[in-house]
Design a protein around this motif. Structure first.
Motif, PDB file in Angstrom:
ATOM      1  N   TYR A  23       0.837  -1.203   0.000  1.00  0.00           N
ATOM      2  CA  TYR A  23       0.000   0.000   0.000  1.00  0.00           C
ATOM      3  C   TYR A  23       0.872   1.254   0.000  1.00  0.00           C
ATOM      4  O   TYR A  23       0.631   2.190  -0.769  1.00  0.00           O
ATOM      5  N   GLU A  57       2.517   1.960  -3.269  1.00  0.00           N
ATOM      6  CA  GLU A  57       1.555   2.539  -4.202  1.00  0.00           C
ATOM      7  C   GLU A  57       1.436   4.050  -3.971  1.00  0.00           C
ATOM      8  O   GLU A  57       1.421   4.838  -4.909  1.00  0.00           O
ATOM      9  N   LEU A  58       1.361   4.428  -2.689  1.00  0.00           N
ATOM     10  CA  LEU A  58       1.268   5.855  -2.347  1.00  0.00           C
ATOM     11  C   LEU A  58       2.527   6.605  -2.775  1.00  0.00           C
ATOM     12  O   LEU A  58       2.451   7.674  -3.391  1.00  0.00           O
ATOM     13  N   LEU A 100      -4.019  11.083  -4.893  1.00  0.00           N
ATOM     14  CA  LEU A 100      -2.680  11.608  -5.227  1.00  0.00           C
ATOM     15  C   LEU A 100      -2.512  11.706  -6.737  1.00  0.00           C
ATOM     16  O   LEU A 100      -1.975  12.680  -7.249  1.00  0.00           O
ATOM     17  N   ARG A 101      -2.964  10.668  -7.432  1.00  0.00           N
ATOM     18  CA  ARG A 101      -2.784  10.678  -8.887  1.00  0.00           C
ATOM     19  C   ARG A 101      -3.607  11.797  -9.523  1.00  0.00           C
ATOM     20  O   ARG A 101      -3.140  12.504 -10.415  1.00  0.00           O
ATOM     21  N   ARG A 148      -1.798  14.899  -9.099  1.00  0.00           N
ATOM     22  CA  ARG A 148      -0.622  15.008  -9.948  1.00  0.00           C
ATOM     23  C   ARG A 148      -1.013  15.347 -11.383  1.00  0.00           C
ATOM     24  O   ARG A 148      -0.289  16.030 -12.088  1.00  0.00           O
ATOM     25  N   LYS A 168     -10.033   0.761 -10.696  1.00  0.00           N
ATOM     26  CA  LYS A 168      -9.418   2.049 -10.408  1.00  0.00           C
ATOM     27  C   LYS A 168      -9.981   3.149 -11.273  1.00  0.00           C
ATOM     28  O   LYS A 168     -10.256   4.253 -10.805  1.00  0.00           O
ATOM     29  N   TYR A 191      -6.724   6.929  -1.425  1.00  0.00           N
ATOM     30  CA  TYR A 191      -5.610   7.885  -1.315  1.00  0.00           C
ATOM     31  C   TYR A 191      -4.618   7.846  -2.484  1.00  0.00           C
ATOM     32  O   TYR A 191      -4.220   8.911  -2.963  1.00  0.00           O
ATOM     33  N   PRO A 192      -4.233   6.651  -2.950  1.00  0.00           N
ATOM     34  CA  PRO A 192      -3.383   6.665  -4.155  1.00  0.00           C
ATOM     35  C   PRO A 192      -4.092   7.347  -5.331  1.00  0.00           C
ATOM     36  O   PRO A 192      -3.460   8.055  -6.114  1.00  0.00           O
ATOM     37  N   GLN A 246       4.642   5.913  -5.020  1.00  0.00           N
ATOM     38  CA  GLN A 246       4.726   6.015  -6.476  1.00  0.00           C
ATOM     39  C   GLN A 246       3.930   7.218  -6.998  1.00  0.00           C
ATOM     40  O   GLN A 246       4.304   7.839  -7.988  1.00  0.00           O
ATOM     41  N   GLU A 247       2.825   7.538  -6.307  1.00  0.00           N
ATOM     42  CA  GLU A 247       1.973   8.634  -6.786  1.00  0.00           C
ATOM     43  C   GLU A 247       2.374   9.992  -6.214  1.00  0.00           C
ATOM     44  O   GLU A 247       1.885  11.016  -6.671  1.00  0.00           O
ATOM     45  N   LEU A 248       3.238   9.990  -5.192  1.00  0.00           N
ATOM     46  CA  LEU A 248       3.638  11.282  -4.608  1.00  0.00           C
ATOM     47  C   LEU A 248       4.504  12.072  -5.586  1.00  0.00           C
ATOM     48  O   LEU A 248       5.365  11.501  -6.249  1.00  0.00           O
ATOM     49  N   PRO A 249       4.275  13.379  -5.678  1.00  0.00           N
ATOM     50  CA  PRO A 249       5.094  14.182  -6.594  1.00  0.00           C
ATOM     51  C   PRO A 249       6.523  14.324  -6.086  1.00  0.00           C
ATOM     52  O   PRO A 249       6.766  14.274  -4.891  1.00  0.00           O
TER      53      PRO A 249
END
Lengths: 227, 111
Positions: free
Chosen positions: A75, A78-79, B52-53, B56, B9, B48-49, A81-84
């Protein structure tokens, strides 16, 4: 809100979690924070968001596994990977700040030791002579080692977070001790082995202390600029 | 990633955009709304992922604000691009949902 405010808020709220949720959450926190070159502010916003969610869920009788699943590492990956990514500027400011602080610290140590030796033990003179070229090479090497060390600490934190095995405190202590010893030995070895070359310069030892204060001031100003 | 979870998703993304379109919301709220509409099998954390996407890709922006109940929360709202993405999702979903429903039922699978 900047990263520091968010971290303070997180520290204040985290104790409201019960024991199991706290253990789960703190592992996530260490793992996500140790992901390198991600935007610090975005990272802290996310961590606070997850904490608020977990607190709310806890008050409804749910636990961390219900919310984030039974595989926290996947998990978190995954987070992450998406963080800038962190922008170039804060990273460079951070590197500059640490560099100035380190050189300032070394300069202060040399100045204090030199003056103490002279005034209390009558050893040496009030003048310090050094090879600017050699000193420069040594300082560059020191800074490189320092940043490698920081990277290593982060890597170590990250890979040990969800290792799943019962971590033995003694083994961890010895690992850390060995790591720090290697790091310190590198400093000494580099100082001893770097050949002396180029012209010699002589300055009053007290100037080293003044120099270090200026470097600290610059580091402080950079830090303020970064916030 | 499996096709199934990718599809899920994409659909979740559309749902989240719709919820935020209705009114700015924070993470916990969004998960509650998803559950109220019956998406109970989706773990709450999985939003949450996606949030975030979406940030972005500049489809939504998050802003820390004081909530009515007290603590500061990150409220999300749609951007211009987000509105456009939601419209696209809506059109695609409209075009696909009935045919898929019919195909699945016609195949004799019904629970």
């Amino acid at each position: 809100m900047n990263a520091k405010t968010l971290i303070d808020l997180n520290n204040k709220k985290r104790p409201l979690l019960n024991e199991a949720n706290l253990a789960y959450y703190e592992n996530m926190l260490i793992y996500i924070r140790s992901a390198s070159n991600k935007s610090e502010e975005q990272t802290e916003e996310l961590l606070l968001e997850l904490l608020e969610h977990l607190l709310q869920a806890q008050s409804e009788g749910k636990n961390a596994i219900d919310i984030f699943g039974s595989n926290p590492k996947a998990y978190c990956d995954e987070l992450i990977q998406e963080l800038p990514k962190e922008k170039q500027k804060p990273r460079l400011l951070f590197v500059a700040q640490i560099s100035f602080q380190t050189i300032g610290f070394l300069s202060l140590i040399y100045g204090v030791i030199g003056l103490t030796k002279y005034y209390f033990f009558q050893i040496g003179t009030v003048v310090t002579s050094f090879y600017p070229a050699t000193t420069f090479v040594i300082l560059v090497c020191y800074l490189i080692i320092l940043f490698l060390f920081i990277k290593t600490v982060f890597w170590w934190l990250k890979q040990s977070t969800f290792a799943g095995r019962q971590t033995n405190k003694w083994i961890e202590f010895i690992q850390a001790w060995l790591g720090v010893s290697v790091f310190i030995s590198l400093f000494v070895v580099i100082m001893r082995l770097t050949p002396k070359f180029g012209p010699v310069m002589q300055i009053p030892t007290v100037l080293l202390i003044g120099f270090s204060l200026i470097l600290y001031l610059i580091a402080y100003l950079i830090k303020r600029k970064g916030q | 990633m499996s096709l199934r979870s990718q599809m899920l998703k994409g659909i979740l993304e559309g749902c989240i955009l719709s919820i935020i379109h209705h009114q700015p919301a924070y993470g916990y709220e969004i998960s509650v709304i998803l559950q109220e509409y019956g998406l109970e099998n989706i773990s709450e954390g999985s939003i949450y992922p996606i949030l975030l996407r979406l940030q972005r890709e500049h489809l939504i922006i998050g802003e820390m604000r004081k909530s009515e109940s007290g603590p500061k929360r990150k409220y999300y709202q749609l951007t211009e691009d987000g509105h456009e993405a939601l419209r696209e999702f809506f059109l695609q979903w409209e075009a696909i949902k009935n045919p898929v429903d019919n195909i699945v039922h016609q195949g004799g699978y019904d629970v």
